[in-house]
Design a protein around this motif. Structure first.
Motif, short mmCIF file in Angstrom:
data_model
loop_
_atom_site.label_atom_id
_atom_site.label_comp_id
_atom_site.label_asym_id
_atom_site.label_seq_id
_atom_site.Cartn_x
_atom_site.Cartn_y
_atom_site.Cartn_z
N VAL A 190 94.23 32.94 -26.01
CA VAL A 190 94.90 33.24 -27.19
C VAL A 190 96.41 33.26 -26.97
N ARG A 191 97.16 32.48 -27.73
CA ARG A 191 98.80 32.53 -26.94
C ARG A 191 99.37 32.59 -28.65
N SER A 192 100.38 33.38 -28.32
CA SER A 192 101.37 33.55 -29.60
C SER A 192 102.17 32.39 -29.95
N ARG A 193 102.23 32.06 -31.15
CA ARG A 193 103.04 30.97 -31.65
C ARG A 193 104.57 31.26 -31.54
N TYR A 194 104.89 32.75 -31.60
CA TYR A 194 106.14 33.11 -31.74
C TYR A 194 106.69 33.25 -30.38
N GLY A 195 107.80 33.07 -30.39
CA GLY A 195 108.77 32.96 -29.00
C GLY A 195 108.95 34.28 -28.44
N ALA A 196 109.65 34.44 -27.31
CA ALA A 196 110.11 35.85 -26.91
C ALA A 196 111.24 36.31 -27.61
N PRO A 197 111.20 37.45 -27.74
CA PRO A 197 112.49 38.07 -28.48
C PRO A 197 113.78 37.81 -27.69
N VAL A 198 114.79 37.66 -28.44
CA VAL A 198 116.02 37.20 -27.92
C VAL A 198 116.60 38.21 -26.86
N SER A 199 116.46 39.50 -27.08
CA SER A 199 116.73 40.31 -25.95
C SER A 199 115.90 40.30 -24.62
N VAL A 200 114.76 39.95 -24.64
CA VAL A 200 114.19 39.36 -23.38
C VAL A 200 114.72 38.43 -22.67
N MET A 201 114.95 37.29 -23.59
CA MET A 201 115.48 36.09 -23.06
C MET A 201 116.77 36.40 -22.34
N PHE A 202 117.69 37.16 -23.18
CA PHE A 202 119.27 37.50 -22.72
C PHE A 202 118.95 38.26 -21.25
N ILE A 203 118.20 39.22 -21.20
CA ILE A 203 118.11 40.11 -19.94
C ILE A 203 117.72 39.09 -18.82
N GLN A 204 116.66 38.45 -19.05
CA GLN A 204 116.26 37.29 -18.03
C GLN A 204 117.38 36.43 -17.59
N LEU A 223 116.03 37.50 -9.36
CA LEU A 223 115.68 36.01 -9.43
C LEU A 223 113.92 35.84 -9.77
N TRP A 224 113.04 36.74 -9.06
CA TRP A 224 111.70 36.81 -9.35
C TRP A 224 111.76 37.11 -11.02
N PHE A 225 112.39 38.34 -11.15
CA PHE A 225 112.20 38.74 -12.67
C PHE A 225 112.70 37.86 -13.42
N ALA A 226 113.51 36.94 -13.44
CA ALA A 226 114.15 35.91 -14.34
C ALA A 226 113.20 34.82 -14.37
N SER A 227 112.22 34.81 -13.39
CA SER A 227 111.31 33.65 -13.54
C SER A 227 110.06 33.86 -14.15
N ARG A 228 109.88 35.32 -14.53
CA ARG A 228 108.52 35.56 -15.15
C ARG A 228 108.76 35.09 -16.41
N GLY A 229 107.52 34.93 -16.85
CA GLY A 229 107.39 34.66 -18.44
C GLY A 229 107.83 36.01 -19.47
N SER A 230 107.81 35.53 -20.70
CA SER A 230 108.05 36.50 -21.60
C SER A 230 107.29 36.73 -22.71
N VAL A 231 106.25 35.88 -22.73
CA VAL A 231 105.33 35.70 -23.87
C VAL A 231 103.94 36.08 -23.24
N ALA A 232 103.11 36.99 -23.80
CA ALA A 232 101.90 37.27 -23.14
C ALA A 232 100.67 36.74 -23.91
N GLU A 233 99.87 36.39 -23.12
CA GLU A 233 98.63 35.83 -23.67
C GLU A 233 97.39 36.55 -23.55
N VAL A 234 96.34 36.56 -24.04
CA VAL A 234 95.01 37.21 -23.91
C VAL A 234 94.00 35.95 -23.64
N HIS A 235 93.45 36.19 -22.50
CA HIS A 235 92.34 35.61 -21.92
C HIS A 235 90.96 36.11 -22.14
N VAL A 236 90.16 35.58 -23.11
CA VAL A 236 89.00 36.01 -23.39
C VAL A 236 87.84 35.30 -22.40
#
Length: 175
Positions: free
Chosen positions: A11-25, A73-86
């Motif tokens: 289950v993946r969100s259709r919404y993108g990451a918050p702008v603040s998270v993208m800015f920090i990355q 650089l590791w933190f910047a490469s992390r994703g920003s949108v969580a998924e839930v795997h059932v």
């Protein structure tokens, strides 16, 4: 967005990451590149212009800056949108954050029998609902998806059926 797999579904969100998270990355990426360049400069530039040894202080400073750069650089490469795997095969729920290349980082793993309830919750000051899983009988919730009631009701019924063995009407599934 639901994507079926041989082990269950994502289950993946259709919404993108918050702008603040993208800015920090993006800021971490910039600072990581700057620190990596500075570490390289501390080691190489003095030996090009002066006839001196590397020195323990310069090597230590370069190593410290290199480690900080690697972490940023590791933190910047992390994703920003969580998924839930059932995972219906292993009977567990996984909270996963895929990075920019697709490799997942598992945030949490919960067994099916650790889930105490599946329900829709109204978000304050919005017209959106969120599908949440209650962990055991505690106040801890796992957010699965956001959307309208019409979008989330079929997903809630499917998750409840898979996790709790309940039919969409709430009656226990026949064995």
């Amino acid at each position: 967005c639901i994507r079926d797999s041989f082990w269950g579904y994502k289950v993946r969100s259709r919404y993108g990451a918050p702008v603040s998270v993208m800015f920090i990355q993006a800021l971490c990426f910039f600072l990581g590149v700057c620190l990596l360049t500075a570490a390289f400069g501390v080691l190489v530039l003095p030996t090009l212009f002066f006839d001196g040894g590397a020195g323990f202080m310069r090597v230590g400073a370069a190593a410290f800056m290199g480690m900080a750069a690697a972490y940023l650089l590791w933190f910047a490469s992390r994703g920003s949108v969580a998924e839930v795997h059932v995972d219906t095969k292993d009977r567990e729920i996984r909270e996963v954050v895929p990075n920019r290349v697709g490799k997942p980082s598992i945030v949490g793993v919960y067994a099916f029998d650790a889930i105490g309830g599946v329900f829709l919750e109204v978000l304050e000051n919005t017209d959106q609902l969120q599908l949440v899983l209650r962990y055991r009988d505690t106040d801890l919730h796992i957010s699965v998806a956001l959307g309208t009631e019409a979008q989330l009701t079929p997903l809630r019924d499917r998750v409840a059926r898979d996790l709790l063995g309940m039919s969409p009407t709430g009656a226990p599934k026949a064995a």
